[in-house]
Design a protein around this motif. Structure first.
Motif, PDB file in Angstrom:
ATOM      1  N   THR A  11       0.740  -1.374  -0.154  1.00 33.97           N
ATOM      2  CA  THR A  11       0.030  -0.077   0.113  1.00 33.97           C
ATOM      3  C   THR A  11       0.651   1.279  -0.054  1.00 33.97           C
ATOM      4  N   TYR A  12       0.114   2.262   0.150  1.00 36.89           N
ATOM      5  CA  TYR A  12       1.024   3.442   0.170  1.00 36.89           C
ATOM      6  C   TYR A  12       1.792   3.781   1.285  1.00 36.89           C
ATOM      7  N   ASN A  20       1.782  -0.721  -5.888  1.00 38.08           N
ATOM      8  CA  ASN A  20       0.462  -1.447  -6.203  1.00 38.08           C
ATOM      9  C   ASN A  20       0.492  -0.983  -7.752  1.00 38.08           C
ATOM     10  N   ASN A  57      -1.943   3.115  -5.846  1.00 40.95           N
ATOM     11  CA  ASN A  57      -1.698   3.648  -4.370  1.00 40.95           C
ATOM     12  C   ASN A  57      -1.975   5.167  -4.494  1.00 40.95           C
TER      13      ASN A  57
END
Length: 166
Positions: free
Chosen positions: A73-74, A81, A100
């Motif tokens: 994820t971020y 992603n 993300n």
């Protein structure tokens, strides 16, 4: 020495890297080459001196240096992603982490520096390309043909609608 090319179906000799979908390549300042594999969510750093200098010892050889990535994820500083693009600005690597909705910035050794969260800018249309100009302004193209122009700290923004040019 054997010549190795970047291929989407080959394991790079000596690295155990299997390319899934090479999507972008950018050169660094000291003969580094960074390869973005969107399918594997990775960025791989090589020393490309063997291609860029008259070094007979490393002629036509890419030397593996480092890699980061995997699905994340971020909030994962070194995972992505579906990254869409990379750019090298002022000795820093910028990764456009499209799914993300952010840009992750790294030093020349792929050490994470910052994440610029751009969720609001890309909510209606995903980012597909990153580039910069001679003044180090960063440009992000989205899939609605809109360009966002940012300064290198992402504190100012200008919107350019490319559909108006037709």
């Amino acid at each position: 020495f054997p010549v190795t090319i970047l291929s989407s179906t080959t394991v790079y000799q000596g690295s155990d890297l299997y390319w899934k979908q090479i999507h972008d390549i950018v050169f660094g300042r000291k003969n580094e080459i960074y390869v973005l594999d969107r399918g594997a969510n990775t960025v791989v750093q090589y020393d490309a001196s063997g291609f860029l200098t008259d070094d007979n010892l490393l002629q036509n050889i890419l030397v593996y240096q480092n890699s980061i990535g995997g699905y994340g994820t971020y909030q994962d500083n070194t995972k992505f992603n579906q990254p869409e693009g990379i750019d090298y600005i002022n000795s820093e690597l910028y990764v456009l982490d499209s799914n993300n909705y952010c840009i992750k910035k790294y030093d020349t050794n792929l050490n994470w520096l910052l994440t610029y969260r751009l969720f609001n800018d890309f909510l209606s249309a995903g980012p597909i390309h990153i580039s910069h100009d001679n003044n180090n302004n960063v440009y992000i193209l989205n899939n609605n043909w809109t360009v966002y122009k940012y300064d290198t700290n992402f504190t100012t923004k200008q919107i350019i609608d490319l559909t108006l040019l037709s």
